[in-house]
Enzyme design. Structure first.
Site, PDB file in Angstrom:
ATOM      1  N   GLY A   8      39.219 -72.154 -35.534  1.00 44.51           N
ATOM      2  CA  GLY A   8      39.616 -70.870 -34.981  1.00 44.51           C
ATOM      3  C   GLY A   8      39.954 -71.016 -33.503  1.00 44.51           C
ATOM      4  O   GLY A   8      40.219 -70.034 -32.832  1.00 44.51           O
ATOM      5  N   ASN A   9      39.930 -72.260 -33.023  1.00 43.20           N
ATOM      6  CA  ASN A   9      40.082 -72.518 -31.590  1.00 43.20           C
ATOM      7  C   ASN A   9      41.463 -73.116 -31.303  1.00 43.20           C
ATOM      8  O   ASN A   9      41.735 -74.268 -31.621  1.00 43.20           O
ATOM      9  CB  ASN A   9      38.958 -73.475 -31.171  1.00 43.20           C
ATOM     10  N   GLY A  11      42.853 -73.932 -28.534  1.00 44.97           N
ATOM     11  CA  GLY A  11      42.819 -75.031 -27.554  1.00 44.97           C
ATOM     12  C   GLY A  11      42.610 -76.357 -28.262  1.00 44.97           C
ATOM     13  O   GLY A  11      43.290 -77.353 -27.989  1.00 44.97           O
ATOM     14  N   LYS A  12      41.681 -76.380 -29.195  1.00 44.71           N
ATOM     15  CA  LYS A  12      41.435 -77.597 -29.988  1.00 44.71           C
ATOM     16  C   LYS A  12      42.680 -77.981 -30.771  1.00 44.71           C
ATOM     17  O   LYS A  12      43.036 -79.151 -30.864  1.00 44.71           O
ATOM     18  CB  LYS A  12      40.334 -77.327 -31.022  1.00 44.71           C
ATOM     19  N   ASP A  65      33.851 -80.814 -34.898  1.00 40.33           N
ATOM     20  CA  ASP A  65      32.732 -80.142 -34.263  1.00 40.33           C
ATOM     21  C   ASP A  65      32.409 -80.890 -32.973  1.00 40.33           C
ATOM     22  O   ASP A  65      32.360 -82.113 -32.966  1.00 40.33           O
ATOM     23  CB  ASP A  65      31.526 -80.116 -35.204  1.00 40.33           C
ATOM     24  N   SER A  66      32.214 -80.114 -31.908  1.00 44.61           N
ATOM     25  CA  SER A  66      32.001 -80.780 -30.629  1.00 44.61           C
ATOM     26  C   SER A  66      30.893 -80.115 -29.858  1.00 44.61           C
ATOM     27  O   SER A  66      30.481 -78.996 -30.172  1.00 44.61           O
ATOM     28  CB  SER A  66      33.295 -80.784 -29.819  1.00 44.61           C
ATOM     29  N   PHE A 141      39.850 -74.845 -22.140  1.00 51.44           N
ATOM     30  CA  PHE A 141      39.020 -73.794 -22.750  1.00 51.44           C
ATOM     31  C   PHE A 141      37.555 -74.170 -22.591  1.00 51.44           C
ATOM     32  O   PHE A 141      37.222 -75.270 -22.111  1.00 51.44           O
ATOM     33  CB  PHE A 141      39.398 -73.630 -24.232  1.00 51.44           C
ATOM     34  N   HIS A 169      36.955 -86.674 -25.412  1.00 43.44           N
ATOM     35  CA  HIS A 169      36.121 -86.972 -26.574  1.00 43.44           C
ATOM     36  C   HIS A 169      36.894 -86.712 -27.866  1.00 43.44           C
ATOM     37  O   HIS A 169      36.863 -87.487 -28.807  1.00 43.44           O
ATOM     38  CB  HIS A 169      34.857 -86.113 -26.518  1.00 43.44           C
TER      39      HIS A 169
END
Ligand code: ITT
Length: 187
Positions: A8-9, A11-12, A65-66, A141, A169
């Protein structure tokens, strides 16, 4: 080659597009709003999430996932980064770090990929750095305005997406993923 990225991001997603396009991999964003389990392990959260997504989408899909792990806070917020960002934000982290000399921290990323009927595979990436004294920059973000990667004086938010993507990362995890996909295609 095309894969779906469940997130949902945005930026990612932009960062994933930037990295995967270098390998000729097309990526499509799909916001499935998958449930995230609570766990101390990013890998466990990602694997659980991608299983949920592939069952519904029935297409090759990955999740990422971060988390931000601050050494002086014993790795906090780590796997709870999204919740902590939404509740106390960058200001809250800076407050926790007031007067703290050791500002070292790292970002960790886990990409989990799965095909229908297959087993999830994971790829990890890390970047070390430090927590800035104040928020700086408008790009990116999340925690970008307070994270200064090793070897630089600027925060991630003071860099453009291309520059961040040289060292982040997420890039490291995505590169491993892309290399694996490309090698597999060649077989
Ligand atoms: P998903 O839909 O992909 O889950 P999310 O934003 O909820 O998107 P995570 O669950 O992985 O992402 O949560 C990680 C948190 O850490 C979240 O608040 C992010 O903003 C932050 N974060 C992750 N990577 C970051 C990066 O490269 N720069 C700054 N903050 C980051």
């Amino acid at each position: 080659m095309r894969v779906y990225f469940a997130t949902g991001n945005e930026g990612k997603f932009r960062e994933a597009e930037e990295v995967l396009s270098r390998y000729g991999i097309e990526v499509e964003m799909v916001d499935l709003d998958y449930p995230e389990i609570q766990s101390d392990s990013l890998e466990e959260i990602a694997v659980w999430g991608v299983r949920w997504c592939v069952e519904r989408l029935m297409e090759p899909v990955f999740v990422e996932d971060s988390g931000l792990f601050v050494d002086a806070l014993n790795g906090f917020p780590g796997p709870y980064s999204a919740y902590v960002f939404d509740t106390i934000g960058n200001e809250g982290i800076l407050k926790l770090m007031e007067g703290v000399e050791d500002r070292s921290a790292r970002f960790l990323s886990v990409v989990a990929f799965c095909e229908p009927g297959g087993k999830p595979v994971t790829f990890t990436g890390e970047v070390r750095g430090r927590i800035a004294e104040e928020e700086r920059g408008e790009e990116g973000f999340g925690f970008d305005p307070i994270f200064v990667p090793e070897g630089d004086r600027r925060t991630f938010a003071e860099m453009g997406v291309q520059e961040k993507c040289k060292i982040s990362h997420r890039t490291r995890a995505l590169e491993r993923f892309a290399e694996w996909l490309v090698a597999r295609r060649g077989r």
